[in-house]
Design an enzyme around this catalytic site. Structure first.
Site, PDB file in Angstrom:
ATOM      1  N   HIS A 124       5.573   5.195 -11.381  1.00 31.92           N
ATOM      2  CA  HIS A 124       6.533   4.144 -11.032  1.00 31.92           C
ATOM      3  C   HIS A 124       6.836   3.355 -12.313  1.00 31.92           C
ATOM      4  CE1 HIS A 124       7.776   0.269  -9.207  1.00 31.92           C
ATOM      5  NE2 HIS A 124       7.955   0.919  -8.074  1.00 31.92           N
ATOM      6  N   ASP A 201      -3.004   2.869 -10.741  1.00 30.20           N
ATOM      7  CA  ASP A 201      -2.002   2.232  -9.892  1.00 30.20           C
ATOM      8  C   ASP A 201      -2.238   2.733  -8.467  1.00 30.20           C
ATOM      9  OD1 ASP A 201       0.196   1.610  -8.373  1.00 30.20           O
ATOM     10  OD2 ASP A 201       1.682   2.279  -9.854  1.00 30.20           O
ATOM     11  N   GLN A 204       0.312   2.946  -3.841  1.00 32.18           N
ATOM     12  CA  GLN A 204       0.636   3.888  -2.753  1.00 32.18           C
ATOM     13  C   GLN A 204      -0.599   4.564  -2.185  1.00 32.18           C
ATOM     14  OE1 GLN A 204       3.410   4.151  -1.214  1.00 32.18           O
ATOM     15  NE2 GLN A 204       4.811   3.142  -2.613  1.00 32.18           N
ATOM     16  N   LYS A 227       2.441  -3.505   0.978  1.00 33.61           N
ATOM     17  CA  LYS A 227       2.554  -2.103   1.386  1.00 33.61           C
ATOM     18  C   LYS A 227       1.446  -1.721   2.364  1.00 33.61           C
ATOM     19  CE  LYS A 227       4.495  -0.743  -3.071  1.00 33.61           C
ATOM     20  NZ  LYS A 227       5.912  -0.478  -2.811  1.00 33.61           N
ATOM     21  N   CYS A 366      12.483   3.605  -8.499  1.00 33.69           N
ATOM     22  CA  CYS A 366      11.741   3.111  -9.674  1.00 33.69           C
ATOM     23  C   CYS A 366      10.949   4.221 -10.345  1.00 33.69           C
ATOM     24  CB  CYS A 366      10.814   1.955  -9.316  1.00 33.69           C
ATOM     25  SG  CYS A 366      11.638   0.560  -8.572  1.00 33.69           S
TER      26      CYS A 366
HETATM   27  N1  PMP Z   1       3.424   1.409  -8.244  1.00 29.94           N
HETATM   28  C1  PMP Z   1       3.783   2.163  -7.206  1.00 29.94           C
HETATM   29  C2  PMP Z   1       3.279   3.571  -7.112  1.00 29.94           C
HETATM   30  C3  PMP Z   1       4.631   1.621  -6.233  1.00 29.94           C
HETATM   31  O1  PMP Z   1       5.011   2.376  -5.197  1.00 29.94           O
HETATM   32  C4  PMP Z   1       5.064   0.283  -6.349  1.00 29.94           C
HETATM   33  C5  PMP Z   1       5.974  -0.337  -5.312  1.00 29.94           C
HETATM   34  N2  PMP Z   1       7.147   0.398  -5.059  1.00 29.94           N
HETATM   35  C6  PMP Z   1       4.652  -0.456  -7.447  1.00 29.94           C
HETATM   36  C7  PMP Z   1       3.820   0.142  -8.366  1.00 29.94           C
HETATM   37  C8  PMP Z   1       5.079  -1.865  -7.660  1.00 29.94           C
HETATM   38  O2  PMP Z   1       4.573  -2.692  -6.664  1.00 29.94           O
HETATM   39  P1  PMP Z   1       5.107  -4.177  -6.479  1.00 29.94           P
HETATM   40  O3  PMP Z   1       6.610  -4.072  -6.431  1.00 29.94           O
HETATM   41  O4  PMP Z   1       4.514  -4.609  -5.193  1.00 29.94           O
HETATM   42  O5  PMP Z   1       4.627  -4.971  -7.646  1.00 29.94           O
END
Ligand code: PMP
Length: 408
Positions: A124, A201, A204, A227, A366
């Site tokens: 991401h 990270d 997910q 999430k 993203c």
């Molecule tokens: N890493 C991953 C794998 C994600 O799916 C997300 C959220 N789409 C993020 C980071 C970023 O999370 P946040 O927008 O809650 O900071």
């Protein structure tokens, strides 16, 4: 067999029981943000109605109460992660702010020209851009572990990419596009052999599978409450105590100091050192209810349920002409099904099935480098969670089929 009582679970989520464009809502955008059960909604309201005050600045009854609830929530997060100490559990504003904390605080103290940061092709942007920023500041270089055509990390290439120059390995435990569940323990083992630090990270992974930071032996782990049936604006940064103690604070301000003079400060002890300013108090306290909700149902049961739904979606989508699912087989991933259809824009599919009440996401999610790897700019993504049903998968697939007859 599916261990979830779907009727009981769905009854806990008031937002699911509504119509969108005159059709029952089918919410399949859980990888972006999940919905909240009544237990979490009640916890949020209860804090604001009865316990709300600033934390750690106390001296008065209400502040003492909110502070102790804030700390109880930290203990719940500690248990959820399997962390050894609550000093290793930092409240942040989300995964993004957690990763930025590691990249800047750890990176500024530990990276130099010639050092390497290893990421993967499936990250991401929030696990790429902070590393790019700190690489620019320190002269470190970014390298990436490729993925295979079916959306798994190319693990056989990992040894060749790791060397004594590798100082940081930043990897997701699960992909937000492919759903792929990555072999974190094995990556950590190989990274530690060359002396690298590993930042995971888990945005997910945390919602969908049990996490044990000690079994992973990960050095840092980031996640987002929104999430995992919790509130937005809140995340967790886990870090091994010795690493958090050795690195400088990231954000400066109130609460993160021990003493301050006009031209200097000394940092507070953990975890306050990394919690500058007033935190998201209400969200942090209510996060405990979200953790308990997931623990009661069981993360193993949630993953099995999602994989069953993903399997069903794969099966129903298999004969749709021109449709390609990105990523591995259902048993290798969380409940995420991203796809493209030859000659048709994912955005158009998303807009069209929205009119049937089906909420998915279309775009690059993203993860532009990941899409570039597949030679595409965007994809459509259905992401399942504990409250989704087989019937909803059927409605989703029927809506996609109908959209394609109109769009092609
Ligand atoms: N890493 C991953 C794998 C994600 O799916 C997300 C959220 N789409 C993020 C980071 C970023 O999370 P946040 O927008 O809650 O900071």
């Amino acid at each position: 067999a599916d261990k979830l009582d779907l009727d009981a679970i769905r009854a806990d989520f008031p937002i699911l029981h509504q119509e969108v464009h005159g059709k029952p809502l089918v919410y399949l955008d859980n990888a972006a943000s999940s919905q909240k059960p009544q237990q979490v909604i009640d916890a949020l309201r209860e804090v604001d109605e009865r316990f709300y005050a600033n934390v750690h600045r106390g001296g008065h009854q209400l502040s003492n109460e909110s502070t102790s609830m804030y700390e109880e929530s930290r203990e719940a997060a500690q248990r959820f992660l399997g962390a050894k100490s609550k000093n290793e559990v930092i409240f942040t504003y989300g995964t993004t702010s957690a990763i930025n904390t590691v990249a800047h605080a750890w990176g500024s103290a530990n990276l130099a020209p010639g050092d390497e940061i290893l990421v993967t092709e499936m990250e991401h942007h929030s696990n790429l851009v902070p590393w790019q920023q700190i690489a620019q500041l320190t002269g470190a270089k970014i390298k990436a572990l490729p993925i295979t055509g079916d959306g798994l990390l190319a693990m056989d290439e990992l040894p060749g990419l790791l060397s004594e120059r590798t100082k940081m390995v930043a990897v997701s435990a699960a992909s937000n596009v492919l759903g792929t569940i990555n072999p974190v323990t094995e990556i950590v083992r190989q990274a530690h052999e060359v002396g690298a630090v590993v930042s995971v990270d888990a945005a997910q992974a945390a919602p969908h599978k049990p996490i044990d930071v000690v079994a992973w032996d990960a050095d840092f782990v980031a996640l987002s409450a929104h999430k995992m049936v919790g509130p937005s604006g809140l995340g967790i940064l886990y870090g091994k105590q010795a690493l958090l103690e050795a690195m400088p604070p990231f954000l400066g301000g109130g609460s993160m100091i021990n003493t301050v003079t006009i031209d200097s400060f000394t940092p507070a002890l953990l975890p306050a050192k990394f919690e500058a300013g007033t935190p998201p108090i209400t969200a942090a306290i209510a996060f405990k209810a979200a953790i308990e909700y997931l623990e009661n149902i069981g993360l193993d049961n949630i993953l099995a349920h999602e994989q069953m739904l993903a399997e069903y979606a794969h099966q129903l989508l298999a004969d749709v002409p021109g449709l390609r699912i990105l990523g591995p087989a259902p048993h290798q991933k969380a409940g995420i099904v991203s796809f493209t259809v030859d000659g048709i824009s994912p955005n158009d599919i998303g807009m069209m099935i929205d009119t049937a009440g089906v909420a998915i996401r279309a775009g690059h999610h993203c993860a532009m480098p990941l899409h570039a790897r597949y030679g595409i700019a965007s994809s459509a993504r259905a992401s399942f969670y504990l409250y989704n049903t087989r019937e909803e998968v059927e409605i989703f697939v029927a809506a996609v089929r109908k959209a394609l007859t109109i769009l092609s």
